[in-house]
Scaffold this motif. Structure first.
Motif, PDB file in Angstrom:
ATOM      1  N   LEU A  91       0.832  -1.208   0.000  1.00 14.09           N
ATOM      2  CA  LEU A  91       0.000   0.000   0.000  1.00 14.09           C
ATOM      3  C   LEU A  91       0.868   1.260   0.000  1.00 14.09           C
ATOM      4  N   LEU A  92       1.942   1.252   0.791  1.00 11.82           N
ATOM      5  CA  LEU A  92       2.829   2.416   0.858  1.00 11.82           C
ATOM      6  C   LEU A  92       3.505   2.666  -0.486  1.00 11.82           C
ATOM      7  N   LEU A  93       3.940   1.611  -1.170  1.00  8.49           N
ATOM      8  CA  LEU A  93       4.583   1.771  -2.473  1.00  8.49           C
ATOM      9  C   LEU A  93       3.600   2.314  -3.513  1.00  8.49           C
ATOM     10  N   LYS A  94       2.363   1.852  -3.447  1.00  7.66           N
ATOM     11  CA  LYS A  94       1.354   2.379  -4.369  1.00  7.66           C
ATOM     12  C   LYS A  94       1.085   3.861  -4.087  1.00  7.66           C
ATOM     13  N   LYS A  95       1.023   4.213  -2.799  1.00  6.10           N
ATOM     14  CA  LYS A  95       0.806   5.617  -2.444  1.00  6.10           C
ATOM     15  C   LYS A  95       1.973   6.478  -2.903  1.00  6.10           C
ATOM     16  N   ALA A  96       3.192   5.952  -2.798  1.00  2.00           N
ATOM     17  CA  ALA A  96       4.367   6.714  -3.240  1.00  2.00           C
ATOM     18  C   ALA A  96       4.305   6.996  -4.731  1.00  2.00           C
ATOM     19  N   LYS A  97       3.935   5.979  -5.496  1.00  2.00           N
ATOM     20  CA  LYS A  97       3.854   6.166  -6.945  1.00  2.00           C
ATOM     21  C   LYS A  97       2.766   7.178  -7.306  1.00  2.00           C
ATOM     22  N   MET A  98       1.610   7.084  -6.637  1.00  2.00           N
ATOM     23  CA  MET A  98       0.532   8.027  -6.905  1.00  2.00           C
ATOM     24  C   MET A  98       0.943   9.447  -6.511  1.00  2.00           C
ATOM     25  N   SER A  99       1.704   9.592  -5.446  1.00  2.00           N
ATOM     26  CA  SER A  99       2.156  10.920  -5.021  1.00  2.00           C
ATOM     27  C   SER A  99       3.055  11.552  -6.066  1.00  2.00           C
ATOM     28  N   LEU A 100       3.925  10.748  -6.665  1.00  2.00           N
ATOM     29  CA  LEU A 100       4.792  11.272  -7.716  1.00  2.00           C
ATOM     30  C   LEU A 100       3.984  11.687  -8.942  1.00  2.00           C
ATOM     31  N   LEU A 101       2.998  10.899  -9.290  1.00  2.00           N
ATOM     32  CA  LEU A 101       2.157  11.238 -10.435  1.00  2.00           C
ATOM     33  C   LEU A 101       1.341  12.505 -10.161  1.00  2.00           C
ATOM     34  N   ARG A 102       1.057  12.766  -8.887  1.00  2.00           N
ATOM     35  CA  ARG A 102       0.294  13.968  -8.515  1.00  2.00           C
ATOM     36  C   ARG A 102       1.218  15.149  -8.186  1.00  2.00           C
ATOM     37  N   ASP A 103       2.483  15.040  -8.511  1.00  2.00           N
ATOM     38  CA  ASP A 103       3.451  16.115  -8.273  1.00  2.00           C
ATOM     39  C   ASP A 103       3.611  16.408  -6.784  1.00  2.00           C
ATOM     40  N   GLN A 104       3.696  15.354  -5.976  1.00  2.00           N
ATOM     41  CA  GLN A 104       3.881  15.507  -4.536  1.00  2.00           C
ATOM     42  C   GLN A 104       5.121  14.722  -4.100  1.00  2.00           C
ATOM     43  N   PRO A 105       6.326  15.175  -4.483  1.00  2.00           N
ATOM     44  CA  PRO A 105       7.548  14.426  -4.169  1.00  2.00           C
ATOM     45  C   PRO A 105       7.803  14.286  -2.676  1.00  2.00           C
ATOM     46  N   GLY A 106       7.414  15.273  -1.880  1.00  2.00           N
ATOM     47  CA  GLY A 106       7.624  15.177  -0.443  1.00  2.00           C
ATOM     48  C   GLY A 106       6.837  14.028   0.158  1.00  2.00           C
ATOM     49  N   ALA A 107       5.558  13.926  -0.221  1.00  2.00           N
ATOM     50  CA  ALA A 107       4.734  12.825   0.276  1.00  2.00           C
ATOM     51  C   ALA A 107       5.272  11.479  -0.210  1.00  2.00           C
ATOM     52  N   ALA A 108       5.718  11.439  -1.471  1.00  2.00           N
ATOM     53  CA  ALA A 108       6.274  10.197  -2.017  1.00  2.00           C
ATOM     54  C   ALA A 108       7.491   9.757  -1.221  1.00  2.00           C
TER      55      ALA A 108
END
Length: 414
Positions: free
Chosen positions: A100-117
């Motif tokens: 789940l964390l890896l999926k959230k990281a990938k989605m954060s990058l796609l949403r332009d949220q590198p800090g969250a990723a």
């Protein structure tokens, strides 16, 4: 600044595929047009922490390679490789949380949220270390390394790439594997940007020599397969009756004329290896240019362009970029007649395909015309480039073009 980081992160994500290929994601502009990206994760005592300092580094990031694992392959590996049979509840919970964390990281990058990723990847890395899951470790290290690289955290990216490389080699992966060479290429590029020139040159040489030797070995294997096939046919020929001798000889001649066909997988590996060699040669060309060794830079860039044309086609966006790069290099060397031919070809191809860097191609065209003394044509192309750069909101390109116009006005005033 945020737009710059996000654009570079999207490029890094797009390059997590199995093949290290030339493609639209790997578009770099004229060498004088740069991006600045800051901040990234850091490594301390084996754990990932947020670095409070901001460090910048210029350069379009056009050389992202695979990030250890493709997304689909990672989820499949995580889902089936950890605990076969009767999994313990706690281990299963950690596995599900890590996925789940890896999926959230990938989605954060796609949403332009590198800090969250970064935060999600940091947590996932801790779980992967607890579970001793090598695939997840490699995925985290390489993705975080690419994030650090595009944000200008060179020391951080170096440490993370080395950690990922350690995971790959611990599996018994040979040193000439494409995954090893891709990480070695990124390390060499980092050394070059840090002016650690001996390490950079050694790294580029390792990549080029390893790939050339690998291609040579593949060619020898192919020839050996042909020879073995021919011997097999000859043995069959001896057992056949005399009346079938003619038919066997015809088959043998046909076998000699028609090369042994490679399997689809072998063809993909061969293409992947050739494209990776082209990528390495392009990177080393820019390294030679930085050291003012324009002769070797031109040789590497011509080889890279030749590979891209053969594998991707004349009208591929990456071929257009390499044509422009070679034209600019020839302009530096004073070979302006050939430079004008190449940049005109790049501009024409860019117009037909609405190339994302068309304004940069036009700027390069104007600069070469200016150096050739055709001031009217140079002014026309600079104006067209400026209008397109403003339309695409490329502020740094606008600044570069305006500098060219100043040079043009100064030349007219002489």
């Amino acid at each position: 600044m945020a737009a710059c980081v996000c654009r570079a992160l999207r490029t890094a994500l797009a390059l997590t595929a199995r093949a290290a290929r030339f493609g639209p994601d790997r578009t770099h502009a004229h060498r004088s047009v740069t991006r600045t990206c800051r901040s990234g994760p850091s490594v301390s005592s084996g754990r990932l922490q947020e670095d409070g300092e901001e460090r910048g580094h210029g350069g379009r990031q056009g050389h992202g390679g695979r990030q250890g694992l493709g997304g689909a392959a990672l989820w499949a590996a995580l889902g089936f490789s950890l605990f076969g049979g009767r999994e313990e509840d706690e281990a299963q919970r950690k596995q599900d949380e890590m996925i789940l964390l890896l999926k959230k990281a990938k989605m954060s990058l796609l949403r332009d949220q590198p800090g969250a990723a970064h935060s999600f990847l940091h947590q996932a890395l801790g779980l992967a270390q607890q579970l001793h899951h090598q695939d997840a470790l490699l995925y985290c290290y390489t993705l975080m390394a690419n994030v650090a690289l595009v944000r200008g955290q060179l020391e951080q990216a170096e440490k993370l790439f080395k950690a990922g490389l350690s995971v790959i080699l611990s599996r018994g992966t040979p040193e000439n594997d494409n995954a090893v060479i891709e990480i070695s290429l990124k390390l060499a590029s980092i050394y070059a940007q840090q002016d650690r020139l001996e390490l950079a040159e050694h790294g580029f040489r390792f990549c080029v020599e390893s790939l050339e030797e690998k291609l040579k070995e593949e060619k020898l294997k192919e020839e050996k397969l042909k020879e073995e096939k021919l011997k097999e046919e000859k043995l069959k020929e001896e057992k056949l009756k005399e009346e079938k001798l003619k038919e066997v000889k015809l088959k043998e001649e046909k076998l000699k004329e028609e090369p042994e066909e490679l399997t689809e997988e072998q063809q993909m590996i061969l293409k992947d290896t050739r494209l990776l060699l082209g990528l390495v040669l392009d990177s080393r060309s820019r390294f030679w240019t930085q050291r003012s060794d324009l002769v070797r830079a031109e040789d590497d860039l011509r080889r890279s362009l030749s590979i891209c044309r053969e594998e991707q086609g004349e009208d591929h966006p990456q071929t257009v970029v390499l044509l422009s790069d070679l034209a600019s290099l020839l302009d530096l060397r004073g070979n302006r007649p050939e430079a004008l031919v190449l940049i005109q070809r790049a501009v024409d191809l860019g117009r037909t395909q609405d190339h994302p860097e068309q304004h940069v191609l036009l700027c390069n065209m104007a600069a070469i015309l200016l150096h050739s003394g055709d001031l009217e044509a140079a002014a026309r192309f600079y104006r067209e480039a400026l209008a397109l750069a403003k339309l695409r909101k490329d502020d740094e390109a606008v600044e570069q073009i305006q500098d060219g116009l100043k040079e043009l006005r100064a030349t007219r005033g002489q």
